[in-house]
Write a protein that holds these residues in place. Sequence first.
Motif, short mmCIF file in Angstrom:
data_model
loop_
_atom_site.label_atom_id
_atom_site.label_comp_id
_atom_site.label_asym_id
_atom_site.label_seq_id
_atom_site.Cartn_x
_atom_site.Cartn_y
_atom_site.Cartn_z
N ALA A 188 0.83 -1.21 0.00
CA ALA A 188 0.00 0.00 0.00
C ALA A 188 0.86 1.25 0.00
N ARG A 189 0.40 2.25 -0.75
CA ARG A 189 1.10 3.55 -0.72
C ARG A 189 0.34 4.56 0.11
N ARG A 190 -0.98 4.38 0.26
CA ARG A 190 -1.80 5.29 1.05
C ARG A 190 -2.65 4.51 2.03
N ARG A 191 -2.76 5.03 3.25
CA ARG A 191 -3.53 4.38 4.32
C ARG A 191 -4.26 5.46 5.11
N ALA A 192 -5.50 5.16 5.50
CA ALA A 192 -6.23 6.00 6.45
C ALA A 192 -6.46 5.18 7.71
N SER A 193 -6.10 5.73 8.85
CA SER A 193 -6.32 5.07 10.14
C SER A 193 -7.25 5.94 10.97
N VAL A 194 -8.36 5.35 11.39
CA VAL A 194 -9.39 6.07 12.12
C VAL A 194 -9.40 5.57 13.55
N LEU A 195 -9.07 6.45 14.49
CA LEU A 195 -8.94 6.09 15.90
C LEU A 195 -10.04 6.74 16.72
N ARG A 196 -10.40 6.10 17.80
CA ARG A 196 -11.34 6.66 18.76
C ARG A 196 -10.71 6.61 20.15
N SER A 197 -11.09 7.55 20.99
CA SER A 197 -10.54 7.59 22.34
C SER A 197 -10.93 6.38 23.17
N ASP A 198 -12.01 5.69 22.76
CA ASP A 198 -12.44 4.50 23.49
C ASP A 198 -11.62 3.27 23.13
N GLY A 199 -10.63 3.42 22.25
CA GLY A 199 -9.74 2.32 21.90
C GLY A 199 -10.08 1.63 20.59
N THR A 200 -11.22 1.91 20.00
CA THR A 200 -11.56 1.29 18.72
C THR A 200 -10.76 1.95 17.61
N ALA A 201 -10.47 1.17 16.57
CA ALA A 201 -9.67 1.68 15.45
C ALA A 201 -9.90 0.81 14.23
N GLU B 68 -6.85 -2.13 -1.35
CA GLU B 68 -8.19 -2.72 -1.38
C GLU B 68 -8.91 -2.34 -2.67
N PRO B 69 -9.95 -3.10 -3.06
CA PRO B 69 -10.72 -2.76 -4.27
C PRO B 69 -11.34 -1.37 -4.16
N ARG C 33 -8.92 12.65 3.14
CA ARG C 33 -7.61 13.26 2.93
C ARG C 33 -6.63 12.29 2.26
N ALA C 34 -6.76 10.99 2.57
CA ALA C 34 -5.87 9.99 1.97
C ALA C 34 -6.31 9.59 0.58
N GLY C 35 -7.41 10.12 0.08
CA GLY C 35 -7.89 9.78 -1.25
C GLY C 35 -8.43 8.37 -1.36
N LEU C 36 -9.10 7.89 -0.29
CA LEU C 36 -9.54 6.49 -0.24
C LEU C 36 -11.06 6.37 -0.11
N VAL C 37 -11.78 7.39 -0.58
CA VAL C 37 -13.24 7.36 -0.48
C VAL C 37 -13.81 6.16 -1.25
#
Length: 392
Positions: free
Chosen positions: A243-256, A263-264, A285-289
Motif C-alpha cells: 500500500a502507498r496510502r492508508r487511512a487510520s481512524v482512531l477513537r478515544s475509546d480504543g476502537t480503530a 483494497e478494491p 484526505r488519503a484519497g480512499l473514499v
Amino acid sequence: MGYSFDLDDVLFLRSAAGHAVVAELSALPLTGKSRLNDVAVARRQVGERFAAAALETAVLRRKAESKLDGGGDWLFTDSALQQATASVVARHRAQRLAGRDVHDVTCSIGADLAAVAGIANRCVGSDLDRVRLHMAGHNLAAAGRDAVLVEADALRPVTRDTVVVADPARRDEGGRRRWNPADLVPPLDELVDVYAGRDLVVKCAPGLDFAAVPDEAEAEVVSLDGQVREAALWFGSLADPTARRRASVLRSDGTAWTVTDAEPDDCPAEDVREWIIDPDGAVVRAGLVRHYAARHGLAQLDPRIAYLTGDEPPPGVRAFRVLEHGRFNEKALRTMLRRHEVGRLEILVRGVDVDPDALRRRLKPKGAQEASVVITRVGDQAVAHLCRAERT
C-alpha cells in the motif's frame, strides 16, 4: 508565542519547590478574565523571577489534560505542546516500532518518545533545543519511561542500526502552518537523504502535499474522534509493501480501523438511497473514499464528491437518513422545511458555493423538529437532501 523558558526555569520547575508552586497555581481559574489576579498570586507565591514560568506551566498543563496522558505533571513550551502528538495517536504510531531500537531525532519535550519507550527495546531522544531536552527528561521520568537524551542535530546522525523517528517543525515564527515538505524544519527531502537505507517514520501535518511524497514511502493519514490529526510517512521495512496510502481512524475509546489503496475501489455513482454517509476526514484526505465505499457496499452521489450513499451505513459513523430531496433552490428548500416542521437546522455543503450560515438566516426555519440538509453537486445540478442525522 507563549512564555520563553530558559534552563533556570526548567531546573526550578523540576524542583520540589517548583512542583508545589505549580500545583497551587493550577487551582486558580487561569482564564483571560482572571489573568491579572492569577499573575499577582503567582508573584506572591514564587517571586518575580519564576512567576511567569510557573503560571505558564499551570496553564499549559491544563491544556494538555485532554491531549496527553499524564500531561498534568509534564513540562512544556506553548509551541511544543501545540505540536505534541496526542497520546492515542502516538501509541498507534509506536505499535510498528515494538521491540526495535529507536532514535527520535526531534524529540522535543518527549511526547512521542514516551509512547515509543513503552514498547521499544532501547530508545534515544535528541534535539538541538536544550530547554526542551531537559523538559523531556522530566516528562519521561513522570511517565515512568527511560531513554538516553542527547543534544544533537537531526541531520547529523549519532546512532546506527536504529529506527529513526522525526517530527519536523510545522510552524514558522508567525504561527502559520507549513504545508510544503521543503518548508519543514528540517526539510523532508534532507531527512530522507540523510537516513537513506534506514527504517524511518516522519510525522507531518495532514495538509501535506502528497504529490511531493517520495514514491517509496507509505503515507498514512490518522484521525482521532473524527478530527484529522497527522500524516505519517513510513520508509524502509516499516512501510507496507502492498500500500502507498492508508487511512487510520482512531477513537478515544480504543476502537480503530484502517483502509488502504491496496483494497478494491469498485464504486459506482448512483442516485441517493436511504442514507448519506460523510466518510471520516482521514479517508477523504488519503484519497480512499472509493476504497471505503467498496468495502461497505456504498455508492458515490457524484464521482467528484466525497459524499456516499447506501441502504445501510457502516457501524460507528454519523450518517444522514434521507427524508426528502430535490434540486436546490431556496424557495423549494424553505417549503421542504415547513413541510417537515424543521426549526433547528444543520447545513452541510460540498461542491456548491453556498455559505451555510448566511443561508440559514435567509431560510428562517421555524418548527419543533431538528434536521440536517446536505447540499451537494450531483452531475451539473446542486441538490438539497433533507435528512435526520443518526449515530450508527
